[in-house]
Design a protein around this motif. Structure first.
Motif, mmCIF file in Angstrom:
data_model
loop_
_atom_site.group_PDB
_atom_site.id
_atom_site.type_symbol
_atom_site.label_atom_id
_atom_site.label_comp_id
_atom_site.label_asym_id
_atom_site.label_seq_id
_atom_site.Cartn_x
_atom_site.Cartn_y
_atom_site.Cartn_z
ATOM 1 N N ASP A 8 8.724 -43.327 0.148
ATOM 2 C CA ASP A 8 8.745 -41.919 0.556
ATOM 3 C C ASP A 8 7.365 -41.275 0.538
ATOM 4 O O ASP A 8 7.218 -40.099 0.853
ATOM 5 N N ALA B 164 19.169 -34.654 -1.570
ATOM 6 C CA ALA B 164 20.640 -34.605 -1.575
ATOM 7 C C ALA B 164 21.236 -36.002 -1.455
ATOM 8 O O ALA B 164 22.362 -36.251 -1.902
ATOM 9 N N THR B 165 20.479 -36.908 -0.870
ATOM 10 C CA THR B 165 20.985 -38.268 -0.695
ATOM 11 C C THR B 165 20.270 -39.287 -1.572
ATOM 12 O O THR B 165 20.734 -40.417 -1.711
ATOM 13 N N LYS B 166 19.145 -38.878 -2.156
ATOM 14 C CA LYS B 166 18.360 -39.788 -2.988
ATOM 15 C C LYS B 166 17.739 -38.967 -4.110
ATOM 16 O O LYS B 166 16.898 -38.107 -3.859
ATOM 17 N N THR B 167 18.164 -39.198 -5.340
ATOM 18 C CA THR B 167 17.777 -38.313 -6.444
ATOM 19 C C THR B 167 16.292 -38.342 -6.770
ATOM 20 O O THR B 167 15.743 -37.363 -7.260
ATOM 21 N N SER C 95 10.650 -36.191 5.174
ATOM 22 C CA SER C 95 11.929 -36.833 5.487
ATOM 23 C C SER C 95 12.734 -37.158 4.231
ATOM 24 O O SER C 95 13.930 -37.428 4.306
ATOM 25 N N TYR C 96 12.074 -37.134 3.073
ATOM 26 C CA TYR C 96 12.792 -37.403 1.823
ATOM 27 C C TYR C 96 13.836 -36.321 1.587
ATOM 28 O O TYR C 96 13.540 -35.131 1.617
ATOM 29 N N ASP C 97 15.074 -36.740 1.332
ATOM 30 C CA ASP C 97 16.184 -35.809 1.134
ATOM 31 C C ASP C 97 16.758 -35.975 -0.268
ATOM 32 O O ASP C 97 17.443 -36.962 -0.556
#
Length: 236
Positions: A208, A199-202, A195-197
């Motif tokens: 996570d 694009a929204t969280k560097t 679920s870690y993205d």
């Protein structure tokens, strides 16, 4: 120096480029280096070696530490775990690598990937790639390990995969006690949840970490996360 991807990923990119364009690998490596804004691969490799995150992390570790090392696939977490073992051995300590993920040949191939020679460390390096790895198994193998030994476990989420192994929480507590009692440094490589993205969280964090079974992450003293060539180290 910030790269668009970890060195192993850039090498794979170069190999694919060499096959696609039918050019020598060294030429493809130089082209990949150029795309990173660096004149050639040898210069890129030298700069990357000068700022190896494993050396920075190792400098912050002390006997008794329990460390979580997390990243999504392809970000170099296994290589960094092996590099930590190498850093320990360079300083005269033992390095023990327990893996439920890779074969002995694959681990030795990764020595070459990080520019290290397995043979130079002799008996300082211990590799266990058996399918019976658990906290109890590791404790048994480390019964006579000297203080300062670097123990790398690859990886956290596989420890309780077998039904006859204790619960993950119990095993991590046992490994924490082992680290404290014997003055070892225990590094546990960990998966990051899908679920870690990025694009929204560097950068991923403790929230996570993939936890198919309950685990108190406060059992760890330090955490290190990798993403897109960046490294973040902090206390838990």
């Amino acid at each position: 120096m910030k790269l668009s991807a970890p060195i192993p990923v850039l090498k794979r990119k170069a190999r694919l480029l060499a096959r696609t364009k039918t050019i020598p690998l060294h030429q493809a490596l130089d082209e990949v280096a150029a795309s990173e804004g660096i004149a050639g691969w040898s210069l890129l490799a030298a700069k990357a070696a000068a700022v190896r995150p494993a050396a920075r992390l190792f400098a912050r570790l002390a006997p008794g530490d329990m460390v979580l090392l997390g990243a999504r696939p392809g970000q170099g977490k296994t290589l960094m775990g092996l590099e930590l073992a190498v850093e320990a051995m360079k300083s005269g300590h033992r390095g023990s690598f327990f893996t439920l993920e890779y074969t002995e040949k694959e681990v030795l191939d990764r020595f070459r990937a990080i520019g290290a020679d397995r043979a130079q460390f002799g008996s300082l390096f211990e590799l266990d790639s058996s399918d019976i790895i658990s906290a109890a198994h590791i404790a048994g193998r480390m019964a006579s390990a000297p203080r300062g030994t670097m123990v790398v476990v690859d990886y956290l989420q596989l420890l309780d995969q077998k039904r006859d192994n204790p619960k993950l929480m119990e095993q991590v507590r046992a490994l924490r006690a082992l680290a404290r009692d014997k003055g070892l440094i225990v590094v546990m490589i960990s998966q990051i949840d899908r679920s870690y993205d990025p694009a929204t969280k560097t950068m991923p964090d403790l929230g996570d970490v993939r936890l198919p079974n309950p685990l108190d992450l406060k059992l760890f003293d330090k955490a290190c996360f990798l993403a897109n060539g960046e490294v973040r180290i902090h206390s838990v």
